[in-house]
Write an enzyme that holds these catalytic residues in place. Structure first.
Site, PDB file in Angstrom:
ATOM      1  N   GLU A 127      -6.290  -1.372  11.908  1.00 22.59           N
ATOM      2  CA  GLU A 127      -4.959  -1.621  12.464  1.00 22.59           C
ATOM      3  C   GLU A 127      -4.555  -0.478  13.413  1.00 22.59           C
ATOM      4  O   GLU A 127      -3.725  -0.673  14.296  1.00 22.59           O
ATOM      5  CB  GLU A 127      -3.956  -1.783  11.313  1.00 22.59           C
ATOM      6  CG  GLU A 127      -2.542  -2.140  11.689  1.00 22.59           C
ATOM      7  CD  GLU A 127      -2.307  -3.559  12.204  1.00 22.59           C
ATOM      8  OE1 GLU A 127      -3.192  -4.432  12.032  1.00 22.59           O
ATOM      9  OE2 GLU A 127      -1.247  -3.795  12.804  1.00 22.59           O
ATOM     10  N   TYR A 149       3.224   0.215  10.254  1.00 25.73           N
ATOM     11  CA  TYR A 149       2.093   0.481   9.344  1.00 25.73           C
ATOM     12  C   TYR A 149       0.981   1.220  10.101  1.00 25.73           C
ATOM     13  O   TYR A 149       0.485   2.254   9.639  1.00 25.73           O
ATOM     14  CB  TYR A 149       1.577  -0.849   8.782  1.00 25.73           C
ATOM     15  CG  TYR A 149       0.253  -0.762   8.066  1.00 25.73           C
ATOM     16  CD1 TYR A 149       0.174  -0.374   6.733  1.00 25.73           C
ATOM     17  CD2 TYR A 149      -0.937  -1.073   8.732  1.00 25.73           C
ATOM     18  CE1 TYR A 149      -1.049  -0.302   6.081  1.00 25.73           C
ATOM     19  CE2 TYR A 149      -2.162  -1.004   8.088  1.00 25.73           C
ATOM     20  CZ  TYR A 149      -2.218  -0.613   6.766  1.00 25.73           C
ATOM     21  OH  TYR A 149      -3.428  -0.538   6.136  1.00 25.73           O
ATOM     22  N   LYS A 153      -0.442   5.048   9.498  1.00 28.16           N
ATOM     23  CA  LYS A 153      -1.855   5.278   9.150  1.00 28.16           C
ATOM     24  C   LYS A 153      -2.533   6.222  10.154  1.00 28.16           C
ATOM     25  O   LYS A 153      -3.473   6.934   9.802  1.00 28.16           O
ATOM     26  CB  LYS A 153      -2.597   3.942   9.082  1.00 28.16           C
ATOM     27  CG  LYS A 153      -2.308   3.140   7.802  1.00 28.16           C
ATOM     28  CD  LYS A 153      -3.065   3.714   6.601  1.00 28.16           C
ATOM     29  CE  LYS A 153      -2.945   2.850   5.375  1.00 28.16           C
ATOM     30  NZ  LYS A 153      -3.720   3.384   4.237  1.00 28.16           N
TER      31      LYS A 153
HETATM   32  P1  NAP Z   1      -3.335  -3.395  -1.991  1.00 28.46           P
HETATM   33  O1  NAP Z   1      -4.081  -4.445  -2.736  1.00 28.46           O
HETATM   34  O2  NAP Z   1      -2.023  -3.741  -1.364  1.00 28.46           O
HETATM   35  O3  NAP Z   1      -3.135  -2.150  -2.976  1.00 28.46           O
HETATM   36  C1  NAP Z   1      -2.227  -1.123  -2.668  1.00 28.46           C
HETATM   37  C2  NAP Z   1      -2.105  -0.205  -3.863  1.00 28.46           C
HETATM   38  O4  NAP Z   1      -1.205   0.867  -3.533  1.00 28.46           O
HETATM   39  C3  NAP Z   1      -1.544  -0.878  -5.133  1.00 28.46           C
HETATM   40  O5  NAP Z   1      -2.235  -0.368  -6.245  1.00 28.46           O
HETATM   41  C4  NAP Z   1      -0.103  -0.388  -5.130  1.00 28.46           C
HETATM   42  O6  NAP Z   1       0.473  -0.356  -6.426  1.00 28.46           O
HETATM   43  C5  NAP Z   1      -0.298   1.030  -4.618  1.00 28.46           C
HETATM   44  N1  NAP Z   1       0.940   1.641  -4.134  1.00 28.46           N
HETATM   45  C6  NAP Z   1       1.787   1.150  -3.213  1.00 28.46           C
HETATM   46  N2  NAP Z   1       2.809   2.001  -3.023  1.00 28.46           N
HETATM   47  C7  NAP Z   1       2.603   3.064  -3.846  1.00 28.46           C
HETATM   48  C8  NAP Z   1       3.321   4.262  -4.111  1.00 28.46           C
HETATM   49  N3  NAP Z   1       4.470   4.542  -3.505  1.00 28.46           N
HETATM   50  N4  NAP Z   1       2.801   5.131  -5.014  1.00 28.46           N
HETATM   51  C9  NAP Z   1       1.641   4.849  -5.653  1.00 28.46           C
HETATM   52  N5  NAP Z   1       0.938   3.715  -5.468  1.00 28.46           N
HETATM   53  C10 NAP Z   1       1.415   2.834  -4.558  1.00 28.46           C
HETATM   54  O7  NAP Z   1      -4.233  -2.797  -0.812  1.00 28.46           O
HETATM   55  P2  NAP Z   1      -5.832  -2.887  -0.598  1.00 28.46           P
HETATM   56  O8  NAP Z   1      -6.149  -4.096   0.207  1.00 28.46           O
HETATM   57  O9  NAP Z   1      -6.512  -2.630  -1.881  1.00 28.46           O
HETATM   58  O10 NAP Z   1      -6.062  -1.647   0.395  1.00 28.46           O
HETATM   59  C11 NAP Z   1      -6.344  -0.347  -0.108  1.00 28.46           C
HETATM   60  C12 NAP Z   1      -6.060   0.680   0.977  1.00 28.46           C
HETATM   61  O11 NAP Z   1      -6.892   0.434   2.115  1.00 28.46           O
HETATM   62  C13 NAP Z   1      -4.638   0.679   1.519  1.00 28.46           C
HETATM   63  O12 NAP Z   1      -4.307   2.009   1.834  1.00 28.46           O
HETATM   64  C14 NAP Z   1      -4.720  -0.142   2.792  1.00 28.46           C
HETATM   65  O13 NAP Z   1      -3.700   0.227   3.687  1.00 28.46           O
HETATM   66  C15 NAP Z   1      -6.098   0.255   3.265  1.00 28.46           C
HETATM   67  N6  NAP Z   1      -6.831  -0.737   4.078  1.00 28.46           N
HETATM   68  C16 NAP Z   1      -6.999  -1.991   3.594  1.00 28.46           C
HETATM   69  C17 NAP Z   1      -7.748  -2.899   4.325  1.00 28.46           C
HETATM   70  C18 NAP Z   1      -7.980  -4.299   3.823  1.00 28.46           C
HETATM   71  O14 NAP Z   1      -8.372  -5.135   4.641  1.00 28.46           O
HETATM   72  N7  NAP Z   1      -7.815  -4.565   2.550  1.00 28.46           N
HETATM   73  C19 NAP Z   1      -8.321  -2.501   5.550  1.00 28.46           C
HETATM   74  C20 NAP Z   1      -8.130  -1.193   5.989  1.00 28.46           C
HETATM   75  C21 NAP Z   1      -7.400  -0.304   5.241  1.00 28.46           C
HETATM   76  P3  NAP Z   1       1.180  -1.666  -7.072  1.00 28.46           P
HETATM   77  O15 NAP Z   1       0.060  -2.459  -7.717  1.00 28.46           O
HETATM   78  O16 NAP Z   1       2.130  -1.076  -8.052  1.00 28.46           O
HETATM   79  O17 NAP Z   1       1.833  -2.413  -5.948  1.00 28.46           O
HETATM   80  N1  GDD Z   2      -0.074 -12.467   6.476  1.00 30.40           N
HETATM   81  C1  GDD Z   2      -0.052 -13.491   7.344  1.00 30.40           C
HETATM   82  N2  GDD Z   2       0.626 -14.626   7.003  1.00 30.40           N
HETATM   83  N3  GDD Z   2      -0.713 -13.359   8.512  1.00 30.40           N
HETATM   84  C2  GDD Z   2      -0.707 -14.417   9.349  1.00 30.40           C
HETATM   85  C3  GDD Z   2      -0.045 -15.612   9.059  1.00 30.40           C
HETATM   86  C4  GDD Z   2       0.667 -15.719   7.839  1.00 30.40           C
HETATM   87  O1  GDD Z   2       1.282 -16.725   7.515  1.00 30.40           O
HETATM   88  N4  GDD Z   2      -0.259 -16.471  10.082  1.00 30.40           N
HETATM   89  C5  GDD Z   2      -1.019 -15.842  10.979  1.00 30.40           C
HETATM   90  N5  GDD Z   2      -1.279 -14.583  10.538  1.00 30.40           N
HETATM   91  C6  GDD Z   2      -2.044 -13.569  11.286  1.00 30.40           C
HETATM   92  C7  GDD Z   2      -1.301 -12.241  11.451  1.00 30.40           C
HETATM   93  O2  GDD Z   2      -0.342 -12.368  12.503  1.00 30.40           O
HETATM   94  C8  GDD Z   2      -2.468 -11.324  11.766  1.00 30.40           C
HETATM   95  O3  GDD Z   2      -2.795 -11.410  13.132  1.00 30.40           O
HETATM   96  C9  GDD Z   2      -3.626 -11.920  10.967  1.00 30.40           C
HETATM   97  O4  GDD Z   2      -3.198 -13.230  10.544  1.00 30.40           O
HETATM   98  C10 GDD Z   2      -4.048 -11.120   9.736  1.00 30.40           C
HETATM   99  O5  GDD Z   2      -2.886 -10.843   8.965  1.00 30.40           O
HETATM  100  P1  GDD Z   2      -3.012 -10.222   7.480  1.00 30.40           P
HETATM  101  O6  GDD Z   2      -3.915 -11.048   6.652  1.00 30.40           O
HETATM  102  O7  GDD Z   2      -1.622 -10.006   6.990  1.00 30.40           O
HETATM  103  O8  GDD Z   2      -3.794  -8.863   7.712  1.00 30.40           O
HETATM  104  P2  GDD Z   2      -3.620  -7.695   8.804  1.00 30.40           P
HETATM  105  O9  GDD Z   2      -4.799  -7.763   9.714  1.00 30.40           O
HETATM  106  O10 GDD Z   2      -2.286  -7.692   9.402  1.00 30.40           O
HETATM  107  O11 GDD Z   2      -3.715  -6.397   7.883  1.00 30.40           O
HETATM  108  C11 GDD Z   2      -4.759  -6.242   6.925  1.00 30.40           C
HETATM  109  O12 GDD Z   2      -5.874  -5.640   7.512  1.00 30.40           O
HETATM  110  C12 GDD Z   2      -5.658  -4.297   7.989  1.00 30.40           C
HETATM  111  C13 GDD Z   2      -6.978  -3.838   8.618  1.00 30.40           C
HETATM  112  O13 GDD Z   2      -7.059  -4.265   9.936  1.00 30.40           O
HETATM  113  C14 GDD Z   2      -4.196  -5.406   5.757  1.00 30.40           C
HETATM  114  O14 GDD Z   2      -5.136  -5.403   4.706  1.00 30.40           O
HETATM  115  C15 GDD Z   2      -3.944  -3.974   6.184  1.00 30.40           C
HETATM  116  O15 GDD Z   2      -3.595  -3.192   5.043  1.00 30.40           O
HETATM  117  C16 GDD Z   2      -5.232  -3.433   6.812  1.00 30.40           C
HETATM  118  O16 GDD Z   2      -5.051  -2.106   7.234  1.00 30.40           O
END
Ligand code: NAP
Ligand code: GDD
Length: 337
Positions: A127, A149, A153
């Site tokens: 992102e 966000y 980051k």
């Molecule tokens: P997630 O499922 O939303 O998990 C987020 C975690 O952070 C949850 O355990 C949440 O706790 C905890 N948290 C939120 N606010 C907090 C606070 N103030 N203090 C302590 N804990 C807190 O996210 P994820 O998909 O596993 O992603 C893990 C990390 O990778 C995140 O930093 C995200 O931004 C980053 N990331 C994710 C992706 C992706 O595609 N998944 C890609 C790139 C980077 P609760 O359970 O209590 O809500």
């Molecule tokens: N959530 C959501 N809901 N997204 C939608 C929808 C909807 O109804 N319709 C279209 N989208 C489009 C969003 O506009 C975005 O372009 C794309 O789907 C992906 O949205 P998300 O699944 O919410 O993920 P993200 O790419 O914004 O963010 C995730 O990936 C990041 C890494 O690139 C999250 O996991 C972030 O925490 C992470 O950093």
């Protein structure tokens, strides 16, 4: 036995990483926020809820961060906790800046004072590339975040590099492209689609309402990506790495792959707000666009180049996009049966 601490252990990645580290013989500790209904569904789903040591932990609370780092005496610290939903970051920009940005320096500065030898992982993100300045995106691509966000980051990313360069700390950033799983949060688009399809396949009638169908993401499987995090901390030198599949897919195509996995055959019609999808087998509408899901600024295209991780870490994503869509769709379909 090595000891690891995971912030965000209740999240998608936290659960997969906890399982991976337990399988490798680590003693796994994790931070959990105080919540009104203390349940650990993801850790339970992976069968590891009873095997991890949990600590009350909130990234917004400086002294709490300090005490946990002092008391746990971890060898490796994985900072996965975040306000991770991009869509919510426009409603919660200051909170997001604090938890996703400032909190990183709370951790790093405490580690520097108390346990500077600890290896640190920061959950950076594709992102940060936002309005992409290069295709595909790699470690050296100029950052151009498009959401509060993403901006928060970027701070976390640069302060991690800065503590590595200023104090010689073993601090690495993983720039991870989107990664999903059956444990994905329900507000993210992939899981919203697979949950909605499961309801429709079991007789529900409400079409799934989505926003921008043209956005493209480089989607991998979370289980593969946590392996990459661990490999980063096993290197003699800390560094930054992109983890990605190098394949990009539109929201529409992900929807089609997931629908195929639950036996639907979609016909797409219209464009923009008038776009719809209908299941040819039943004649039912399964998708409609609702502009309320459009974002104030959009990230239209992400596609990553993970060559550095492949060469230096020996890391490869194993699950391809169609398999991932089917895995998630079948998991939700079976759970609703
Ligand atoms: P997630 O499922 O939303 O998990 C987020 C975690 O952070 C949850 O355990 C949440 O706790 C905890 N948290 C939120 N606010 C907090 C606070 N103030 N203090 C302590 N804990 C807190 O996210 P994820 O998909 O596993 O992603 C893990 C990390 O990778 C995140 O930093 C995200 O931004 C980053 N990331 C994710 C992706 C992706 O595609 N998944 C890609 C790139 C980077 P609760 O359970 O209590 O809500
Ligand atoms: N959530 C959501 N809901 N997204 C939608 C929808 C909807 O109804 N319709 C279209 N989208 C489009 C969003 O506009 C975005 O372009 C794309 O789907 C992906 O949205 P998300 O699944 O919410 O993920 P993200 O790419 O914004 O963010 C995730 O990936 C990041 C890494 O690139 C999250 O996991 C972030 O925490 C992470 O950093």
């Amino acid at each position: 036995m090595k000891k690891a601490f995971i912030t965000g252990i209740t999240g998608q990645d936290g659960a997969y990483l906890a399982k991976l580290l337990l399988d490798k013989g680590y003693e796994v500790h994790g931070g959990v926020r105080r919540i009104s209904q203390p349940e650990l569904p993801r850790l339970e789903q992976l069968g590891v809820a009873g095997d991890v040591h949990l600590h009350e932990f909130d990234l917004t609370e400086m002294n709490n961060v300090f005490r946990v780092i002092r008391d746990v005496e971890m060898d490796e610290f994985y900072n996965l906790a975040a306000q991770s939903f991009v869509g919510a970051s426009w409603d919660l920009p200051i909170y997001t800046a604090d938890v996703d940005g400032m909190a990183v320096v709370r951790i790093l500065d405490t580690l520097r004072s108390v346990r500077p030898e600890t290896r640190f992982y920061q959950a950076s993100t594709s992102e940060m590339f936002g309005l992409v300045q290069e295709v595909p995106q790699k470690e050296t691509t100029r950052l151009y975040p498009r959401s509060p966000y993403g901006v928060a980051k970027v701070y976390g990313h640069y302060i991690t590099m800065n503590y590595r360069e200023s104090f010689g700390m073993h601090a690495s950033s993983g720039i991870l492209f989107n990664h999903e799983s059956p444990l994905r949060g329900k507000e993210f688009v992939t899981r919203k689609i697979t949950l909605g399809l499961a309801k429709l396949a079991h007789g529900g009638s409400d079409p799934i309402e989505l926003g921008n169908m043209d956005a493209q993401r480089d989607w991998g499987f979370a289980g593969d990506y946590v392996e990459g995090m661990w490999r980063m901390l096993q290197q003699p030198q800390a560094d930054d790495y992109v983890l990605a599949t190098n394949v990009t897919t539109s929201i529409r195509d992900f929807f089609t792959y997931a629908a195929e996995a639950v036996g639907m055959d979609l016909a797409w019609e219209g464009e923009g707000e008038a776009e719809t999808a209908t299941d040819r087998k039943t004649g039912r509408q399964v998708m409609k666009v609702n502009p309320k899901f459009y974002r104030p600024a959009e990230v239209e295209l992400l596609i990553g180049d993970a060559s550095k991780a492949r060469e230096k870490l020996g890391w490869e994503p194993r699950v391809q996009i169609r398999e991932l869509a089917a895995m998630m769709a079948k998991s939700d379909y079976d759970a609703l049966r």
